[in-house]
Scaffold this active site. Sequence first.
Site, PDB file in Angstrom:
ATOM      1  N   ASN A  35     -10.046  -0.529  -0.161  1.00 57.44           N
ATOM      2  CA  ASN A  35      -8.578  -0.423  -0.117  1.00 57.44           C
ATOM      3  C   ASN A  35      -8.022  -0.959  -1.443  1.00 57.44           C
ATOM      4  O   ASN A  35      -8.148  -2.150  -1.733  1.00 57.44           O
ATOM      5  CB  ASN A  35      -8.077  -1.256   1.074  1.00 57.44           C
ATOM      6  CG  ASN A  35      -6.570  -1.234   1.233  1.00 57.44           C
ATOM      7  OD1 ASN A  35      -5.845  -0.839   0.321  1.00 57.44           O
ATOM      8  ND2 ASN A  35      -6.108  -1.673   2.387  1.00 57.44           N
ATOM      9  N   HIS A  64      -3.307   6.843   2.595  1.00 51.28           N
ATOM     10  CA  HIS A  64      -3.725   5.560   2.032  1.00 51.28           C
ATOM     11  C   HIS A  64      -5.115   5.232   2.576  1.00 51.28           C
ATOM     12  O   HIS A  64      -5.390   5.399   3.764  1.00 51.28           O
ATOM     13  CB  HIS A  64      -2.722   4.481   2.429  1.00 51.28           C
ATOM     14  CG  HIS A  64      -3.205   3.089   2.159  1.00 51.28           C
ATOM     15  ND1 HIS A  64      -3.740   2.728   0.934  1.00 51.28           N
ATOM     16  CD2 HIS A  64      -3.269   1.992   2.951  1.00 51.28           C
ATOM     17  CE1 HIS A  64      -4.098   1.453   0.993  1.00 51.28           C
ATOM     18  NE2 HIS A  64      -3.829   0.989   2.200  1.00 51.28           N
ATOM     19  N   CYS A 101       0.815  -1.230   0.000  1.00 48.43           N
ATOM     20  CA  CYS A 101       0.000   0.000   0.000  1.00 48.43           C
ATOM     21  C   CYS A 101       0.840   1.268   0.000  1.00 48.43           C
ATOM     22  O   CYS A 101       0.327   2.351  -0.254  1.00 48.43           O
ATOM     23  CB  CYS A 101      -0.941  -0.008   1.194  1.00 48.43           C
ATOM     24  SG  CYS A 101      -1.902  -1.513   1.281  1.00 48.43           S
TER      25      CYS A 101
HETATM   26  O1  UT7 Z   1      -3.771  -1.493   3.658  1.00 53.29           O
HETATM   27  C1  UT7 Z   1      -2.727  -1.955   4.435  1.00 53.29           C
HETATM   28  C2  UT7 Z   1      -2.949  -1.958   5.849  1.00 53.29           C
HETATM   29  N1  UT7 Z   1      -4.205  -2.577   6.217  1.00 53.29           N
HETATM   30  C3  UT7 Z   1      -4.868  -2.059   7.188  1.00 53.29           C
HETATM   31  O2  UT7 Z   1      -4.470  -1.035   7.697  1.00 53.29           O
HETATM   32  C4  UT7 Z   1      -6.083  -2.784   7.690  1.00 53.29           C
HETATM   33  C5  UT7 Z   1      -6.132  -2.664   9.174  1.00 53.29           C
HETATM   34  N2  UT7 Z   1      -7.195  -3.419   9.833  1.00 53.29           N
HETATM   35  C6  UT7 Z   1      -8.494  -3.137   9.762  1.00 53.29           C
HETATM   36  O3  UT7 Z   1      -8.926  -2.320   8.986  1.00 53.29           O
HETATM   37  C7  UT7 Z   1      -9.406  -3.800  10.769  1.00 53.29           C
HETATM   38  O4  UT7 Z   1      -8.608  -4.462  11.727  1.00 53.29           O
HETATM   39  C8  UT7 Z   1     -10.414  -4.806  10.150  1.00 53.29           C
HETATM   40  C9  UT7 Z   1     -11.494  -4.047   9.410  1.00 53.29           C
HETATM   41  C10 UT7 Z   1      -9.718  -5.760   9.242  1.00 53.29           C
HETATM   42  C11 UT7 Z   1     -11.090  -5.586  11.267  1.00 53.29           C
HETATM   43  O5  UT7 Z   1     -11.727  -4.697  12.168  1.00 53.29           O
HETATM   44  P1  UT7 Z   1     -11.469  -4.824  13.746  1.00 53.29           P
HETATM   45  O6  UT7 Z   1     -12.303  -3.806  14.369  1.00 53.29           O
HETATM   46  O7  UT7 Z   1      -9.993  -4.757  13.984  1.00 53.29           O
HETATM   47  O8  UT7 Z   1     -12.058  -6.256  14.066  1.00 53.29           O
HETATM   48  P2  UT7 Z   1     -11.347  -7.495  14.790  1.00 53.29           P
HETATM   49  O9  UT7 Z   1     -10.444  -8.189  13.858  1.00 53.29           O
HETATM   50  O10 UT7 Z   1     -10.818  -7.063  16.131  1.00 53.29           O
HETATM   51  O11 UT7 Z   1     -12.602  -8.425  15.048  1.00 53.29           O
HETATM   52  C12 UT7 Z   1     -13.669  -8.019  15.949  1.00 53.29           C
HETATM   53  C13 UT7 Z   1     -14.807  -9.011  15.774  1.00 53.29           C
HETATM   54  C14 UT7 Z   1     -14.369 -10.463  15.844  1.00 53.29           C
HETATM   55  O12 UT7 Z   1     -15.414 -11.218  16.445  1.00 53.29           O
HETATM   56  P3  UT7 Z   1     -15.344 -11.617  18.016  1.00 53.29           P
HETATM   57  O13 UT7 Z   1     -14.075 -12.411  18.160  1.00 53.29           O
HETATM   58  O14 UT7 Z   1     -15.300 -10.333  18.758  1.00 53.29           O
HETATM   59  O15 UT7 Z   1     -16.581 -12.417  18.211  1.00 53.29           O
HETATM   60  C15 UT7 Z   1     -14.263 -10.865  14.389  1.00 53.29           C
HETATM   61  O16 UT7 Z   1     -14.431 -12.243  14.188  1.00 53.29           O
HETATM   62  O17 UT7 Z   1     -15.398  -8.832  14.490  1.00 53.29           O
HETATM   63  C16 UT7 Z   1     -15.414 -10.093  13.792  1.00 53.29           C
HETATM   64  N3  UT7 Z   1     -15.251  -9.810  12.374  1.00 53.29           N
HETATM   65  C17 UT7 Z   1     -16.292  -9.607  11.563  1.00 53.29           C
HETATM   66  N4  UT7 Z   1     -17.613  -9.580  11.776  1.00 53.29           N
HETATM   67  C18 UT7 Z   1     -18.405  -9.305  10.717  1.00 53.29           C
HETATM   68  C19 UT7 Z   1     -14.090  -9.713  11.670  1.00 53.29           C
HETATM   69  N5  UT7 Z   1     -14.376  -9.437  10.382  1.00 53.29           N
HETATM   70  C20 UT7 Z   1     -15.724  -9.369  10.295  1.00 53.29           C
HETATM   71  C21 UT7 Z   1     -16.609  -9.103   9.229  1.00 53.29           C
HETATM   72  N6  UT7 Z   1     -17.944  -9.085   9.485  1.00 53.29           N
HETATM   73  N7  UT7 Z   1     -16.176  -8.869   7.983  1.00 53.29           N
END
Ligand code: UT7
Length: 333
Positions: A285, A255, A114
């Site tokens: 993204n 980004h 990215c």
């Molecule tokens: O471009 C290069 C760099 N990339 C980035 O900067 C991306 C950085 N990361 C992110 O944007 C975020 O971390 C994500 C959008 C990928 C994930 O969001 P988050 O708020 O960090 O969620 P998390 O991974 O902490 O997950 C929280 C909960 C989990 O469920 P439990 O364990 O709390 O029951 C996940 O399983 O959300 C769940 N979850 C989802 N639920 C519905 C993870 N993905 C999804 C989804 N839909 N797509």
Amino acid sequence: MAYAAFRSIGAYTPSKILSNSELSQMVDTSDEWITKRTGIKERRIAADDEFTSDMGAKAAQKAIDRSGIDKSEIDMVVCATISPDYFCMPSTATIISTKLGLGNVTAFDISAACTGFVYVLSIAKAFIESGMKKNVLIIGAEKLSAITDYSDRGTCILFGDGAGAAIISATDNKEEAIIDVHTGADGQFADLLMTPNGGSGSMHDSLDQEAASCFMQMKGNETFKVAVKTLTKDVVDILNDNGIEASDIKHFVPHQANLRIIKAVGDALKLDDKQVVITVEKYGNTSGASIPMAINDIYENKTLKAGELMLLDAFGGGLTWGSALVPFSPLKK
Ligand code: UT7
């Protein structure tokens, strides 16, 4: 000494839209979750027979048309991509230069995920300032749908396809020159965001289907935390190094990974909402293409004017990061 000026911008977005509600038919997610956690509403998906080079060439043609520079004057093409047409070779930059009819140019790809567009900007600046090149076409082009696992809700909701391009050219006028570009990397965090299969590091045992697939994997939450910290430090450093205040920035173009990341960085820098360019809701993204696609948006909606200062800021797999202070310096007024 020659300086490097950012002359023009162009972008291309495929017509097919993949909405959050369509994704919620494919994996266990919802429009509400995606919107709340990422700000993304939809992303573009290239056609099966539309390659990264096709998108890159269309974006580049626009940048050339808007630059006031004849294509015969372009002497180098650098493409940032993690989804090249072909694994290893030929480079996507060589294919794009042929599609554009550029003839004999230096052409190569770089892999900085990215942060790719900031890296190619730094390369163009260095080649121009050294006197080796005069007019460099830089491109960020991605067909991320080709390396996205549409059964993994942790990644497939984020990524989209598209391309952006710019012409960077030599000038004697320091006032219109790119002020500074910072780039960095730390391989210690390589496992946060990677395509673990498909390369020489994974193929020594077998050439089975799994090893041949190139899907991205990401530790999203850990990546998120490093992203906010790194992106903020990046811009603080480049502003301090150049004695520029955040309030002097007309357009902060980060980004486009996640609206929450963008807002956290904007708040840390006390930026006004009007300064911050946001396109993540409509393109998701697009990795190395996200910054030039965002610049193209403010160019096409006439928010970006000649002489205005942009601050670019990127972060991605590697890990890599980079920032740049770039006045918009078109030849055509
Ligand atoms: O471009 C290069 C760099 N990339 C980035 O900067 C991306 C950085 N990361 C992110 O944007 C975020 O971390 C994500 C959008 C990928 C994930 O969001 P988050 O708020 O960090 O969620 P998390 O991974 O902490 O997950 C929280 C909960 C989990 O469920 P439990 O364990 O709390 O029951 C996940 O399983 O959300 C769940 N979850 C989802 N639920 C519905 C993870 N993905 C999804 C989804 N839909 N797509």
